[in-house]
Scaffold this motif. Structure first.
Motif, PDB file in Angstrom:
ATOM      1  N   ASP A  15       0.543 -17.535  12.841  1.00 51.62           N
ATOM      2  CA  ASP A  15       0.313 -19.443  12.980  1.00 51.62           C
ATOM      3  C   ASP A  15      -0.669 -19.793  14.365  1.00 51.62           C
ATOM      4  O   ASP A  15      -2.185 -20.426  13.671  1.00 51.62           O
ATOM      5  N   VAL A  16      -0.049 -18.948  15.187  1.00 48.55           N
ATOM      6  CA  VAL A  16      -0.863 -18.920  16.717  1.00 48.55           C
ATOM      7  C   VAL A  16      -2.129 -18.388  16.717  1.00 48.55           C
ATOM      8  O   VAL A  16      -3.731 -19.160  16.459  1.00 48.55           O
ATOM      9  N   VAL A  17      -2.330 -17.435  15.649  1.00 48.13           N
ATOM     10  CA  VAL A  17      -4.046 -16.951  16.303  1.00 48.13           C
ATOM     11  C   VAL A  17      -5.003 -17.889  14.325  1.00 48.13           C
ATOM     12  O   VAL A  17      -5.763 -17.902  15.159  1.00 48.13           O
ATOM     13  N   ALA A  18      -3.707 -18.132  13.805  1.00 48.84           N
ATOM     14  CA  ALA A  18      -5.149 -19.047  12.554  1.00 48.84           C
ATOM     15  C   ALA A  18      -5.302 -20.679  13.987  1.00 48.84           C
ATOM     16  O   ALA A  18      -6.873 -20.743  12.839  1.00 48.84           O
ATOM     17  N   ILE A  19      -4.508 -21.338  13.682  1.00 46.77           N
ATOM     18  CA  ILE A  19      -4.842 -22.242  14.978  1.00 46.77           C
ATOM     19  C   ILE A  19      -6.403 -21.672  15.691  1.00 46.77           C
ATOM     20  O   ILE A  19      -6.991 -22.836  15.827  1.00 46.77           O
ATOM     21  N   ILE A  20      -5.860 -21.014  16.649  1.00 42.66           N
ATOM     22  CA  ILE A  20      -6.835 -20.669  17.428  1.00 42.66           C
ATOM     23  C   ILE A  20      -8.629 -20.253  16.722  1.00 42.66           C
ATOM     24  O   ILE A  20      -9.152 -20.687  17.578  1.00 42.66           O
ATOM     25  N   ALA A  21      -8.135 -19.880  15.473  1.00 41.80           N
ATOM     26  CA  ALA A  21      -9.191 -19.025  14.992  1.00 41.80           C
ATOM     27  C   ALA A  21      -9.842 -20.860  14.373  1.00 41.80           C
ATOM     28  O   ALA A  21     -11.134 -20.803  14.006  1.00 41.80           O
ATOM     29  N   GLY A  22      -8.733 -21.486  13.656  1.00 44.43           N
ATOM     30  CA  GLY A  22      -9.168 -22.654  12.875  1.00 44.43           C
ATOM     31  C   GLY A  22     -10.216 -23.425  13.229  1.00 44.43           C
ATOM     32  O   GLY A  22     -11.680 -23.790  13.307  1.00 44.43           O
ATOM     33  N   LEU A  23      -9.789 -23.744  14.883  1.00 43.84           N
ATOM     34  CA  LEU A  23      -9.945 -24.530  15.741  1.00 43.84           C
ATOM     35  C   LEU A  23     -11.776 -24.455  16.158  1.00 43.84           C
ATOM     36  O   LEU A  23     -12.669 -25.263  16.550  1.00 43.84           O
ATOM     37  N   ALA A  24     -11.627 -22.910  16.397  1.00 41.94           N
ATOM     38  CA  ALA A  24     -12.650 -21.891  16.876  1.00 41.94           C
ATOM     39  C   ALA A  24     -14.092 -22.088  15.543  1.00 41.94           C
ATOM     40  O   ALA A  24     -15.463 -22.662  16.086  1.00 41.94           O
ATOM     41  N   GLY A  33     -16.623 -28.664   7.940  1.00 42.76           N
ATOM     42  CA  GLY A  33     -15.428 -27.773   7.518  1.00 42.76           C
ATOM     43  C   GLY A  33     -14.534 -26.385   6.724  1.00 42.76           C
ATOM     44  O   GLY A  33     -15.074 -25.467   6.910  1.00 42.76           O
ATOM     45  N   MET A  34     -13.299 -26.580   7.074  1.00 40.97           N
ATOM     46  CA  MET A  34     -12.996 -25.237   6.159  1.00 40.97           C
ATOM     47  C   MET A  34     -12.886 -26.085   5.196  1.00 40.97           C
ATOM     48  O   MET A  34     -11.778 -26.762   4.313  1.00 40.97           O
ATOM     49  N   SER A  35     -12.505 -25.342   3.783  1.00 42.55           N
ATOM     50  CA  SER A  35     -11.446 -25.245   3.016  1.00 42.55           C
ATOM     51  C   SER A  35     -10.317 -24.455   2.295  1.00 42.55           C
ATOM     52  O   SER A  35     -10.544 -23.028   2.577  1.00 42.55           O
ATOM     53  N   GLY A  36      -9.691 -25.292   1.592  1.00 39.81           N
ATOM     54  CA  GLY A  36      -8.413 -24.845   1.553  1.00 39.81           C
ATOM     55  C   GLY A  36      -8.010 -24.650   0.365  1.00 39.81           C
ATOM     56  O   GLY A  36      -6.826 -23.598   0.071  1.00 39.81           O
ATOM     57  N   GLY A  37      -8.923 -25.061  -0.798  1.00 38.74           N
ATOM     58  CA  GLY A  37      -8.899 -24.356  -1.956  1.00 38.74           C
ATOM     59  C   GLY A  37      -7.464 -25.270  -2.420  1.00 38.74           C
ATOM     60  O   GLY A  37      -7.106 -25.739  -1.443  1.00 38.74           O
ATOM     61  N   VAL A  55      -7.119 -20.524   6.785  1.00 33.76           N
ATOM     62  CA  VAL A  55      -7.595 -19.280   7.580  1.00 33.76           C
ATOM     63  C   VAL A  55      -6.338 -19.189   7.008  1.00 33.76           C
ATOM     64  O   VAL A  55      -5.215 -19.474   6.913  1.00 33.76           O
ATOM     65  N   SER A  56      -6.794 -18.142   7.548  1.00 36.01           N
ATOM     66  CA  SER A  56      -5.482 -16.283   6.714  1.00 36.01           C
ATOM     67  C   SER A  56      -5.631 -15.775   7.850  1.00 36.01           C
ATOM     68  O   SER A  56      -6.829 -15.003   7.970  1.00 36.01           O
ATOM     69  N   VAL A  62      -1.536  -5.642  17.920  1.00 37.44           N
ATOM     70  CA  VAL A  62      -2.043  -4.666  19.073  1.00 37.44           C
ATOM     71  C   VAL A  62      -3.310  -5.335  18.425  1.00 37.44           C
ATOM     72  O   VAL A  62      -5.019  -6.398  19.027  1.00 37.44           O
ATOM     73  N   GLU A  63      -3.796  -5.734  16.855  1.00 41.35           N
ATOM     74  CA  GLU A  63      -4.217  -6.105  15.846  1.00 41.35           C
ATOM     75  C   GLU A  63      -5.064  -6.887  15.138  1.00 41.35           C
ATOM     76  O   GLU A  63      -3.645  -7.653  14.663  1.00 41.35           O
ATOM     77  N   THR A  64      -5.988  -8.160  14.927  1.00 46.03           N
ATOM     78  CA  THR A  64      -5.619  -8.850  13.971  1.00 46.03           C
ATOM     79  C   THR A  64      -7.164  -9.020  12.585  1.00 46.03           C
ATOM     80  O   THR A  64      -8.179  -8.711  13.376  1.00 46.03           O
ATOM     81  N   ALA A  65      -6.854  -9.202  11.930  1.00 49.33           N
ATOM     82  CA  ALA A  65      -7.378  -9.626  10.985  1.00 49.33           C
ATOM     83  C   ALA A  65      -8.108 -11.004  10.627  1.00 49.33           C
ATOM     84  O   ALA A  65      -6.571 -11.795  10.132  1.00 49.33           O
ATOM     85  N   ILE A  66      -9.301 -11.274  10.231  1.00 52.47           N
ATOM     86  CA  ILE A  66      -9.486 -13.166   9.642  1.00 52.47           C
ATOM     87  C   ILE A  66      -9.914 -13.387   8.416  1.00 52.47           C
ATOM     88  O   ILE A  66     -11.048 -13.017   8.960  1.00 52.47           O
ATOM     89  N   ASP A  67      -9.796 -14.370   7.904  1.00 55.71           N
ATOM     90  CA  ASP A  67     -10.388 -14.379   6.456  1.00 55.71           C
ATOM     91  C   ASP A  67     -10.403 -15.754   7.212  1.00 55.71           C
ATOM     92  O   ASP A  67      -9.680 -16.641   7.252  1.00 55.71           O
ATOM     93  N   LEU A  68     -12.038 -15.811   6.814  1.00 55.45           N
ATOM     94  CA  LEU A  68     -12.103 -18.105   6.810  1.00 55.45           C
ATOM     95  C   LEU A  68     -13.144 -18.351   5.726  1.00 55.45           C
ATOM     96  O   LEU A  68     -13.695 -17.465   5.067  1.00 55.45           O
ATOM     97  N   ARG A  69     -12.981 -19.193   5.420  1.00 62.39           N
ATOM     98  CA  ARG A  69     -13.351 -19.859   3.911  1.00 62.39           C
ATOM     99  C   ARG A  69     -13.812 -21.654   5.101  1.00 62.39           C
ATOM    100  O   ARG A  69     -13.348 -22.169   4.983  1.00 62.39           O
ATOM    101  N   VAL A  70     -15.158 -22.120   4.127  1.00 68.25           N
ATOM    102  CA  VAL A  70     -15.769 -22.505   5.173  1.00 68.25           C
ATOM    103  C   VAL A  70     -16.742 -23.381   3.897  1.00 68.25           C
ATOM    104  O   VAL A  70     -17.113 -23.117   3.518  1.00 68.25           O
TER     105      VAL A  70
END
Length: 126
Positions: A15-24, A33-37, A55-56, A62-70
């Motif tokens: 959730d912390v990574v998702a919040i940072i990614a969503g705000l950026a 905007g972001m699309s939640g479906g 954001v998923s 040590v790594e992360t992968a991020i999916d964004l729906r915008v």
């Protein structure tokens, strides 16, 4: 991220990574905007969480992968906005968490056609 230290370990929650990614993502020019479906919208409405909409993330040690729906602004060059979005999110997540961002997938799910409506001043009751 799990770092073994003499004091213990450090783990950054998804959730912390998702919040940072969503705000950026929302601060990226051209993203309106972001699309939640549909299913995510219902789940977030029920749980009261809306900060990570669209954001998923998958967070490892040590790594992360991020999916964004915008949703993007009408008239922008979508490929350029998506590239800027990837760069902004990667920089924010890596700087704040120390995790290596190995992948950012961007799915454009809509175009915002809204134009700025002219502001009219209403005076009293007619």
């Amino acid at each position: 991220m799990n770092e073994k230290a003499s004091e213990g370990s450090i783990r950054i929650a998804d959730d912390v990574v998702a919040i940072i990614a969503g705000l950026a993502a929302t601060k990226t020019k051209g993203v309106t905007g972001m699309s939640g479906g549909i299913t995510e919208g219902w789940a977030k409405r029920a749980s009261g969480k809306n900060v990570t909409r669209g954001v998923s993330v998958e967070v490892g040690q040590v790594e992360t992968a991020i999916d964004l729906r915008v949703i993007v602004e009408y008239g922008v060059k979508i490929h350029e906005v998506a590239r800027d979005l990837q760069e902004n999110v990667k920089e924010a997540v890596e700087n704040m968490t120390g995790l290596s961002v190995v992948q950012i997938n961007v799915k454009v799910e809509g175009v915002d056609f809204r134009e700025e409506a002219p502001v009219t001043e209403e005076r009293g009751v007619r």
